[in-house]
Write a protein that holds these residues in place. Structure first.
Motif, PDB file in Angstrom:
ATOM      1  N   GLU A  90      -7.465  -6.241  -5.801  1.00  0.00           N
ATOM      2  CA  GLU A  90      -6.760  -7.190  -6.670  1.00  0.00           C
ATOM      3  C   GLU A  90      -5.360  -6.728  -7.031  1.00  0.00           C
ATOM      4  OE1 GLU A  90      -9.493  -4.610  -9.241  1.00  0.00           O
ATOM      5  OE2 GLU A  90      -9.553  -5.662  -7.307  1.00  0.00           O
ATOM      6  N   ASP A  91      -5.028  -5.492  -6.707  1.00  0.00           N
ATOM      7  CA  ASP A  91      -3.701  -4.953  -7.013  1.00  0.00           C
ATOM      8  C   ASP A  91      -3.303  -3.953  -5.934  1.00  0.00           C
ATOM      9  OD1 ASP A  91      -1.341  -4.137  -8.178  1.00  0.00           O
ATOM     10  OD2 ASP A  91      -2.292  -2.888  -9.714  1.00  0.00           O
ATOM     11  N   PRO A  92      -2.813  -4.423  -4.761  1.00  0.00           N
ATOM     12  CA  PRO A  92      -2.475  -3.508  -3.671  1.00  0.00           C
ATOM     13  C   PRO A  92      -1.417  -2.469  -4.038  1.00  0.00           C
ATOM     14  CG  PRO A  92      -2.555  -5.779  -2.882  1.00  0.00           C
ATOM     15  CD  PRO A  92      -2.631  -5.835  -4.378  1.00  0.00           C
ATOM     16  N   GLY A  93      -0.658  -2.724  -5.110  1.00  0.00           N
ATOM     17  CA  GLY A  93       0.311  -1.728  -5.545  1.00  0.00           C
ATOM     18  C   GLY A  93      -0.336  -0.464  -6.045  1.00  0.00           C
ATOM     19  N   ALA A  94      -1.615  -0.548  -6.452  1.00  0.00           N
ATOM     20  CA  ALA A  94      -2.374   0.629  -6.864  1.00  0.00           C
ATOM     21  C   ALA A  94      -3.031   1.207  -5.630  1.00  0.00           C
ATOM     22  CB  ALA A  94      -3.427   0.247  -7.916  1.00  0.00           C
ATOM     23  N   SER A  95      -2.431   2.234  -5.061  1.00  0.00           N
ATOM     24  CA  SER A  95      -2.921   2.800  -3.812  1.00  0.00           C
ATOM     25  C   SER A  95      -2.781   4.313  -3.837  1.00  0.00           C
ATOM     26  CB  SER A  95      -2.142   2.217  -2.622  1.00  0.00           C
ATOM     27  OG  SER A  95      -0.765   2.586  -2.702  1.00  0.00           O
ATOM     28  N   ALA A  96      -3.353   4.961  -2.830  1.00  0.00           N
ATOM     29  CA  ALA A  96      -3.271   6.406  -2.690  1.00  0.00           C
ATOM     30  C   ALA A  96      -3.584   6.762  -1.250  1.00  0.00           C
ATOM     31  CB  ALA A  96      -4.243   7.108  -3.640  1.00  0.00           C
ATOM     32  N   LEU A  97      -3.182   7.946  -0.845  1.00  0.00           N
ATOM     33  CA  LEU A  97      -3.489   8.430   0.491  1.00  0.00           C
ATOM     34  C   LEU A  97      -4.881   9.036   0.519  1.00  0.00           C
ATOM     35  CD1 LEU A  97      -0.123  10.124   1.552  1.00  0.00           C
ATOM     36  CD2 LEU A  97      -0.989   7.874   2.197  1.00  0.00           C
ATOM     37  N   TRP A  98      -5.559   8.848   1.628  1.00  0.00           N
ATOM     38  CA  TRP A  98      -6.895   9.409   1.818  1.00  0.00           C
ATOM     39  C   TRP A  98      -6.860  10.401   2.973  1.00  0.00           C
ATOM     40  CZ3 TRP A  98     -11.312   9.049  -0.963  1.00  0.00           C
ATOM     41  CH2 TRP A  98     -12.457   9.565  -0.354  1.00  0.00           C
ATOM     42  N   PRO A  99      -7.565  11.537   2.882  1.00  0.00           N
ATOM     43  CA  PRO A  99      -8.465  11.937   1.808  1.00  0.00           C
ATOM     44  C   PRO A  99      -7.730  12.635   0.673  1.00  0.00           C
ATOM     45  CG  PRO A  99      -8.551  13.540   3.571  1.00  0.00           C
ATOM     46  CD  PRO A  99      -7.620  12.448   4.044  1.00  0.00           C
ATOM     47  N   PRO A 100      -8.391  12.739  -0.500  1.00  0.00           N
ATOM     48  CA  PRO A 100      -7.803  13.508  -1.593  1.00  0.00           C
ATOM     49  C   PRO A 100      -7.666  14.972  -1.202  1.00  0.00           C
ATOM     50  CG  PRO A 100      -9.656  12.172  -2.356  1.00  0.00           C
ATOM     51  CD  PRO A 100      -9.692  12.146  -0.852  1.00  0.00           C
ATOM     52  N   GLY A 101      -6.866  15.689  -1.937  1.00  0.00           N
ATOM     53  CA  GLY A 101      -6.709  17.108  -1.670  1.00  0.00           C
ATOM     54  C   GLY A 101      -7.970  17.867  -2.003  1.00  0.00           C
ATOM     55  N   PRO A 102      -8.019  19.140  -1.662  1.00  0.00           N
ATOM     56  CA  PRO A 102      -9.211  19.953  -1.914  1.00  0.00           C
ATOM     57  C   PRO A 102      -9.490  20.136  -3.391  1.00  0.00           C
ATOM     58  CG  PRO A 102      -7.370  21.327  -1.204  1.00  0.00           C
ATOM     59  CD  PRO A 102      -6.924  19.907  -1.048  1.00  0.00           C
TER      60      PRO A 102
END
Length: 219
Positions: free
Chosen positions: A207-219
């Motif tokens: 519902e809000d594509p502006g809220a994103s992040a790269l996958w995978p998270p860091g360790p």
């Protein structure tokens, strides 16, 4: 004199600091990735190698994050100021009952400690930063996957003034034909090795594509 053999196990090589290269499966040379994703030496397609370098796609939501992964994101901007504010707040709370029931002059001192504690905590962890961090965590847990590409890698000059951020990663991905740009701060030194043009996975809130992040998270 024998030439060193290039290993095809490495998905990409970066001989130069600002250049992203990938090993061509056709000729075995480490070449830069152009717009057409073809080898500059033999003309072979690099799409398969780029998809392999992207890694496995994110699992279906909801995803579980470790305590360390959450702590790496949800952290105050100025850690030392936040600790000082927390200590002052606790000191004021502990002095409050003493002032109420035994020594009334301590009420003023208790109020000063509580006020200082709240002020230090609020300024060292602004509301806007908290919301940004919560959006990133929400994308990691509930986000939909999207193929992305890193466009910029910016090293932070003073990480201690930016919630421990060592690097800022800019990336782009497509949602329903629309180009979406994202930015993700990272406290992990391994992200300093990333290069523009690297193919990665991103996760975004439907519902809000502006809220994103790269996958995978860091360790």
């Amino acid at each position: 004199m024998r030439r060193a053999r290039i290993s095809l196990d490495a998905p990409y090589l970066s001989p130069e600091p600002g250049e992203f290269r990938i090993v061509c499966p056709g000729c075995g040379h480490a070449v830069t990735v152009g717009a057409e994703a073809r080898c500059m030496k033999c003309g072979a397609s690099l799409e398969a190698a780029l998809n392999a370098a992207r890694g496995p796609p994110p699992p279906l939501p909801p995803r579980r994050l470790t305590r360390a992964q959450r702590a790496a994101v949800s952290r105050p901007k100025l850690h030392k100021h936040y600790v000082v504010g927390t200590l002052a707040l606790w000191a004021g709370v502990m002095l409050l009952p003493v002032g109420l029931f035994f020594l009334r002059p301590l009420l003023l001192q208790s109020a000063i400690f509580i006020g200082m504690g709240l002020l230090f905590r609020r300024t060292s962890w602004p509301v806007a930063l908290r919301r940004e961090q919560q959006r990133q965590l929400k994308a990691w847990v509930w986000g939909l996957p999207a193929a992305a590409e890193i466009t910029r890698v910016e090293r932070q000059v003073a990480p201690t003034l930016h919630a421990g951020r060592l690097v800022q990663l800019d990336y782009v991905f497509t949602v329903h034909g629309q180009r979406v740009e994202g930015r993700m701060p990272s406290p992990h030194a391994s992200d300093l090795l990333r290069r523009p043009g690297e193919r990665v996975w991103a996760v975004y809130v439907a519902e809000d594509p502006g809220a994103s992040a790269l996958w995978p998270p860091g360790p």
